[in-house]
Scaffold this motif. Structure first.
Motif, short mmCIF file in Angstrom:
data_model
loop_
_atom_site.label_atom_id
_atom_site.label_comp_id
_atom_site.label_asym_id
_atom_site.label_seq_id
_atom_site.Cartn_x
_atom_site.Cartn_y
_atom_site.Cartn_z
N SER A 268 10.37 0.19 -14.42
CA SER A 268 9.76 1.51 -14.28
C SER A 268 8.26 1.40 -13.97
O SER A 268 7.72 2.19 -13.20
CB SER A 268 9.97 2.33 -15.54
OG SER A 268 9.45 1.65 -16.66
N THR A 269 7.61 0.39 -14.53
CA THR A 269 6.20 0.16 -14.24
C THR A 269 6.01 -0.31 -12.80
O THR A 269 5.03 0.03 -12.15
CB THR A 269 5.61 -0.87 -15.22
OG1 THR A 269 5.92 -0.46 -16.56
CG2 THR A 269 4.12 -1.00 -15.07
N GLU B 217 7.90 0.61 -10.29
CA GLU B 217 8.02 1.82 -9.47
C GLU B 217 6.71 2.62 -9.47
O GLU B 217 6.29 3.12 -8.43
CB GLU B 217 9.17 2.70 -9.99
CG GLU B 217 10.53 2.15 -9.71
CD GLU B 217 10.85 2.07 -8.24
OE1 GLU B 217 10.41 2.95 -7.46
OE2 GLU B 217 11.53 1.12 -7.85
N LEU B 218 6.09 2.74 -10.62
CA LEU B 218 4.82 3.46 -10.71
C LEU B 218 3.73 2.74 -9.92
O LEU B 218 2.96 3.37 -9.20
CB LEU B 218 4.40 3.61 -12.17
CG LEU B 218 3.13 4.39 -12.44
CD1 LEU B 218 3.28 5.82 -11.94
CD2 LEU B 218 2.79 4.37 -13.90
N LEU C 169 4.21 3.38 -6.28
CA LEU C 169 3.82 4.73 -5.94
C LEU C 169 2.31 4.85 -5.76
O LEU C 169 1.83 5.52 -4.85
CB LEU C 169 4.30 5.70 -7.03
CG LEU C 169 4.08 7.17 -6.79
CD1 LEU C 169 4.93 7.65 -5.63
CD2 LEU C 169 4.41 7.95 -8.03
N VAL C 170 1.56 4.15 -6.60
CA VAL C 170 0.10 4.19 -6.54
C VAL C 170 -0.45 3.28 -5.45
O VAL C 170 -1.59 3.42 -5.02
CB VAL C 170 -0.48 3.82 -7.93
CG1 VAL C 170 -1.98 3.77 -7.93
CG2 VAL C 170 0.01 4.79 -8.98
#
Length: 100
Positions: free
Chosen positions: A9-10, A12-13, A16-17
């Protein structure tokens, strides 16, 4: 090379950034197969295996030690990365026509 772990999940974040440069399959040194290495701006980490928490499971008092997500070969690691959206998918496929 030593690498710490990072949760999917990290990853993916971070994608995104815009912090992730590349995600590539690498052979894990302790002989357990292949893992996914995330290379980012200032970091290189292996994708961590997610621990399934469920009310029906009985866990010991302490949290289980984190381990990297491993696969038996490089092809499986790359296929998982493409399925989960961590690695870009192929945009073009070669089609051979069979004329008789």
């Amino acid at each position: 090379m030593e690498a710490r772990l990072i949760a999917p999940s990290t990853v993916e974040l971070a994608k995104l950034v815009g912090l992730v440069k590349a995600i590539e399959p690498v052979e894990v040194s302790y002989g357990k197969g292949w893992g996914l290495l995330v290379r980012g701006r200032g970091f290189a980490r292996l994708v961590e295996k997610e621990i399934l928490y469920s009310p029906n499971f009985i866990w010991p008092v302490e949290r289980p030690a984190p381990v990297p997500l491993t696969f038996s070969n490089k092809t499986e690691a790359l296929a998982y990365a493409q399925r989960s959206g961590l690695h870009p998918r192929r945009k073009a496929w070669v089609i051979e026509s069979q004329q008789q």
